[in-house]
Design a protein around this motif. Structure first.
Motif, PDB file in Angstrom:
ATOM      1  N   THR A 142       0.700  -1.025  -0.007  1.00 46.63           N
ATOM      2  CA  THR A 142       0.070  -0.055  -0.141  1.00 46.63           C
ATOM      3  C   THR A 142       0.895   1.394   0.077  1.00 46.63           C
ATOM      4  OG1 THR A 142      -1.717  -1.156   1.420  1.00 46.63           O
ATOM      5  CG2 THR A 142      -1.770   1.082   1.133  1.00 46.63           C
ATOM      6  N   ARG A 143       0.478   2.131  -0.799  1.00 46.73           N
ATOM      7  CA  ARG A 143       1.515   3.557  -0.984  1.00 46.73           C
ATOM      8  C   ARG A 143       0.750   4.503   0.100  1.00 46.73           C
ATOM      9  NH1 ARG A 143       0.366   4.679  -7.402  1.00 46.73           N
ATOM     10  NH2 ARG A 143      -1.436   5.583  -6.058  1.00 46.73           N
ATOM     11  N   ASP A 144       1.272   5.548   0.100  1.00 47.18           N
ATOM     12  CA  ASP A 144       1.166   6.435   1.285  1.00 47.18           C
ATOM     13  C   ASP A 144      -0.219   7.406   0.844  1.00 47.18           C
ATOM     14  OD1 ASP A 144       3.598   6.239   2.416  1.00 47.18           O
ATOM     15  OD2 ASP A 144       4.420   8.187   1.334  1.00 47.18           O
ATOM     16  N   ASP A 145      -0.857   7.097  -0.312  1.00 45.47           N
ATOM     17  CA  ASP A 145      -2.056   7.767  -0.633  1.00 45.47           C
ATOM     18  C   ASP A 145      -3.179   6.563  -0.370  1.00 45.47           C
ATOM     19  OD1 ASP A 145      -1.958   5.845  -2.672  1.00 45.47           O
ATOM     20  OD2 ASP A 145      -2.280   7.384  -4.402  1.00 45.47           O
ATOM     21  N   ARG A 195       0.122  -0.118  -4.889  1.00 40.46           N
ATOM     22  CA  ARG A 195       1.155   0.157  -5.771  1.00 40.46           C
ATOM     23  C   ARG A 195       0.891  -0.242  -7.331  1.00 40.46           C
ATOM     24  NH1 ARG A 195       7.390  -0.721  -4.919  1.00 40.46           N
ATOM     25  NH2 ARG A 195       7.490  -2.132  -7.000  1.00 40.46           N
TER      26      ARG A 195
END
Length: 136
Positions: free
Chosen positions: A95-98, A102
């Motif tokens: 999971t990306r920061d947003d 990914r």
């Protein structure tokens, strides 16, 4: 401590499986497993000519040869190769920061990660710490 999200849960399971496989390899370096059987005993063999003899009565199975064939097929070297692939998928789908995966771009959260990670967790559904909300 119980992992708080699926990524941590999977990392912990993969680490545990890797440790068990590496321990097995350390106990039988260079082994590649196979099965030989006769009416009296089943023999789990390795490429380095080591053998483990097991009387058929210990298995309590209708067909111990099938059971040992399964065990031999899932030797530690194969387990480690599968873990390498699963760990690569875990990294690819983190999971990306947003809050999105990914790779697949699905919106994710610690309780509901992308479908790929939830599928990777299915084999561990009976383990302590598995969250039923992760089911695909």
């Amino acid at each position: 401590m119980t992992p708080v999200n699926l990524e941590e849960f999977l990392r912990a399971r993969f680490e545990e499986e890797g440790r068990v496989a590496r321990d097995a390899i350390a106990g039988a370096p260079g082994a590649v497993w196979g099965v030989m059987a006769d009416d009296i005993e089943q023999v789990l063999t390795s490429q380095d000519h080591g053998t483990t003899h097991t009387p058929m009565v210990q298995f309590g199975a209708d067909d111990p040869v099938r059971l040992l064939t399964h065990v031999a097929r899932h030797d530690p070297a194969r387990v480690l190769r599968e873990l390498d692939a699963k760990q690569a998928l875990l990294e690819e789908h983190r999971t990306r920061d947003d809050g999105r995966c990914r790779t697949c771009r699905e919106e994710a959260s610690p309780r509901s990660p992308c479908t790929t990670l939830r599928l990777l967790a299915v084999p561990f559904a009976g383990d302590c710490g598995y969250d039923d909300s992760w089911r695909p």
